[in-house]
Design an enzyme around this catalytic site. Structure first.
Site, PDB file in Angstrom:
ATOM      1  N   LYS A  79     -12.916  -6.035  -5.734  1.00 38.87           N
ATOM      2  CA  LYS A  79     -13.365  -4.679  -6.084  1.00 38.87           C
ATOM      3  C   LYS A  79     -12.206  -3.859  -6.646  1.00 38.87           C
ATOM      4  O   LYS A  79     -12.414  -2.845  -7.287  1.00 38.87           O
ATOM      5  CB  LYS A  79     -14.047  -3.982  -4.918  1.00 38.87           C
ATOM      6  CG  LYS A  79     -13.215  -3.875  -3.666  1.00 38.87           C
ATOM      7  CD  LYS A  79     -14.016  -3.250  -2.551  1.00 38.87           C
ATOM      8  CE  LYS A  79     -13.243  -3.234  -1.238  1.00 38.87           C
ATOM      9  NZ  LYS A  79     -13.000  -4.539  -0.640  1.00 38.87           N
ATOM     10  N   LYS A 117      -8.627 -13.619  -8.162  1.00 42.27           N
ATOM     11  CA  LYS A 117      -9.936 -13.664  -7.505  1.00 42.27           C
ATOM     12  C   LYS A 117     -10.778 -12.438  -7.879  1.00 42.27           C
ATOM     13  O   LYS A 117     -10.225 -11.375  -8.184  1.00 42.27           O
ATOM     14  CB  LYS A 117      -9.779 -13.795  -5.991  1.00 42.27           C
ATOM     15  CG  LYS A 117      -9.256 -12.586  -5.276  1.00 42.27           C
ATOM     16  CD  LYS A 117      -9.373 -12.788  -3.753  1.00 42.27           C
ATOM     17  CE  LYS A 117      -9.189 -11.445  -3.063  1.00 42.27           C
ATOM     18  NZ  LYS A 117      -9.429 -11.450  -1.651  1.00 42.27           N
ATOM     19  N   LYS A 155       0.827  -1.210   0.000  1.00 42.09           N
ATOM     20  CA  LYS A 155       0.000   0.000   0.000  1.00 42.09           C
ATOM     21  C   LYS A 155       0.858   1.255   0.000  1.00 42.09           C
ATOM     22  O   LYS A 155       0.490   2.248  -0.616  1.00 42.09           O
ATOM     23  CB  LYS A 155      -0.961   0.005   1.190  1.00 42.09           C
ATOM     24  CG  LYS A 155      -2.118  -0.945   1.006  1.00 42.09           C
ATOM     25  CD  LYS A 155      -3.231  -0.658   1.986  1.00 42.09           C
ATOM     26  CE  LYS A 155      -4.417  -1.565   1.742  1.00 42.09           C
ATOM     27  NZ  LYS A 155      -5.432  -1.462   2.778  1.00 42.09           N
TER      28      LYS A 155
HETATM   29  P1  AMP Z   1     -12.299  -8.245   0.975  1.00 44.87           P
HETATM   30  O1  AMP Z   1     -13.344  -7.208   0.885  1.00 44.87           O
HETATM   31  O2  AMP Z   1     -11.546  -8.485  -0.313  1.00 44.87           O
HETATM   32  O3  AMP Z   1     -11.384  -8.057   2.160  1.00 44.87           O
HETATM   33  O4  AMP Z   1     -13.049  -9.628   1.247  1.00 44.87           O
HETATM   34  C1  AMP Z   1     -13.768  -9.922   2.419  1.00 44.87           C
HETATM   35  C2  AMP Z   1     -13.936 -11.437   2.513  1.00 44.87           C
HETATM   36  O5  AMP Z   1     -14.679 -11.929   1.389  1.00 44.87           O
HETATM   37  C3  AMP Z   1     -12.597 -12.171   2.461  1.00 44.87           C
HETATM   38  O6  AMP Z   1     -12.133 -12.385   3.747  1.00 44.87           O
HETATM   39  C4  AMP Z   1     -12.924 -13.476   1.765  1.00 44.87           C
HETATM   40  O7  AMP Z   1     -13.288 -14.458   2.715  1.00 44.87           O
HETATM   41  C5  AMP Z   1     -14.130 -13.162   0.909  1.00 44.87           C
HETATM   42  N1  AMP Z   1     -13.782 -12.991  -0.508  1.00 44.87           N
HETATM   43  C6  AMP Z   1     -13.299 -11.880  -1.100  1.00 44.87           C
HETATM   44  N2  AMP Z   1     -13.150 -12.065  -2.435  1.00 44.87           N
HETATM   45  C7  AMP Z   1     -13.532 -13.334  -2.684  1.00 44.87           C
HETATM   46  C8  AMP Z   1     -13.625 -14.130  -3.865  1.00 44.87           C
HETATM   47  N3  AMP Z   1     -13.318 -13.642  -5.064  1.00 44.87           N
HETATM   48  N4  AMP Z   1     -14.076 -15.400  -3.767  1.00 44.87           N
HETATM   49  C9  AMP Z   1     -14.418 -15.893  -2.556  1.00 44.87           C
HETATM   50  N5  AMP Z   1     -14.352 -15.205  -1.408  1.00 44.87           N
HETATM   51  C10 AMP Z   1     -13.933 -13.942  -1.456  1.00 44.87           C
END
Ligand code: AMP
Length: 336
Positions: free
Chosen positions: A203, A200, A117
């Site tokens: 956002k 994956k 970051k």
């Molecule tokens: P984030 O907002 O990227 O920190 O994601 C929050 C939670 O969503 C993470 O801790 C993962 O468990 C789940 N997550 C995020 N992206 C994915 C994805 N593409 N596929 C499955 N689980 C996801």
């Protein structure tokens, strides 16, 4: 579990991004929504973490409400769990300060997320909040003395630091914190980007058409699914050589509750176009109840404030107990 033992406590926190995608839903939130039936769950919207990078105050406020409404719409029922806002609870920043006194700067500077970051920062300004972020996250976790802390893979290093700090505190003062176990739930589906199925769904995907948001209008969802990258050949099979089609099969399976092998048989001989239309229909159908519930509540500030109030009350009770213990062990005079 015996009749007398209270249900295990789960804590999980997420920043108020105000946006959730299907990866978040199928990979995490749907699983959390089931945990509330058998656990005492605390879900924190960690707004204090959101200010470690430049931000607009009015947007943060909106995103915090939006995140809460989205969680509720996704099935986190406030009658069955405690949804709270981090800045409403006294103890997070206080504990982070105490943990900071035990943490060498070098350990924070070595965190991969800090390095990433700070390198990606848009200006030359890198706030110390970015460096101290994992201290606040460790405090979020330790303050609730939770039995289970579901976190994503990307938070692994921060949870390791949290474990180190808990041990260090226990050794320096005396046994105080439960050293949390890393719990990366494997129950949910891993959804990949529709434009780059090696990565994956996220956002921060540079091509936003690779990411399906829960609040995307049906036509946008359809368009994104239709433009998903596919693989050479025409077979609809989940294999390593076909990451694009495999991802769409995972998505269809998550939306429909049907096994990938069943779907492979059903679409044997069908073209990619027909298959993608079915995936789009299933995605639209899956998000429909979420979008409907969101529409009902997202402008109802009175209701959302009530949910936050209840959540903060319950979270504060638990946090205060731990903070008092920490202060006592660390040698502070108690307020009489
Ligand atoms: P984030 O907002 O990227 O920190 O994601 C929050 C939670 O969503 C993470 O801790 C993962 O468990 C789940 N997550 C995020 N992206 C994915 C994805 N593409 N596929 C499955 N689980 C996801």
């Amino acid at each position: 579990m015996s009749k007398e033992s209270p249900p295990p406590v789960v804590l999980t926190c997420a920043q108020p991004s105000g946006q959730l995608h299907l990866g978040n839903y199928f990979g995490a939130i749907r699983h959390w929504a089931r945990l509330v039936e058998s656990h005492t769950c605390f879900f924190g919207i960690v707004d204090l973490h959101a200010i470690t990078v430049p931000y607009i105050p009015a947007e943060l406020r909106k995103a915090t409400y939006r995140s809460l409404a989205l969680y509720i719409a996704c099935g986190l029922d406030p009658k069955k769990c405690h949804l709270f806002c981090q800045s409403h609870v006294i103890g997070h920043t206080e504990l982070a300060w105490i943990l900071g006194a035990l943490c060498p700067i070098g350990q924070l500077e070595r965190m991969t997320q800090f390095k990433d970051k700070s390198q990606r920062a848009e200006s030359s300004f890198i706030g110390s909040g970015l460096l101290n972020y994992p201290l606040l996250m460790a405090a979020d976790i330790l303050l609730y003395n939770a039995d289970l802390v579901p976190v994503g893979e990307d938070q692994k290093q921060h949870v390791e630091l949290c474990r180190d700090l808990a041990q260090k505190f226990n050794q320096t003062y005396s046994e105080t914190f439960k050293v949390p176990d890393l719990h990366i739930p494997r129950t949910g589906a891993r959804i990949k980007s529709l434009q780059d199925p090696e990565k994956k769904m996220s956002k921060s995907d540079p091509t936003q058409s690779g990411c399906l948001y829960l609040l995307d209008p049906p036509e946008t969802l359809r368009k994104k699914v239709r433009s998903a990258v596919t693989d050479s050949g025409s077979e609809i099979r989940a294999t390593e050589e076909k990451p694009g089609i495999s991802n769409l099969l995972t998505l269809l399976s998550a939306c429909s509750g049907r096994a990938v092998s069943d779907l492979e048989s059903e679409f044997d001989g069908a073209g990619y176009g027909t298959f993608k239309d079915t995936v789009a229909d299933a995605v639209i159908e899956a998000v429909k109840p979420i979008q409907e519930r969101y529409a009902e509540i997202h402008e109802d500030k009175g209701y959302l404030d009530e949910v936050f109030k209840e959540g903060a009350g319950k979270a504060q009770q638990r946090a205060y107990r731990m903070l008092s213990k920490v202060y006592r062990k660390a040698g502070f005079v108690s307020r009489t």
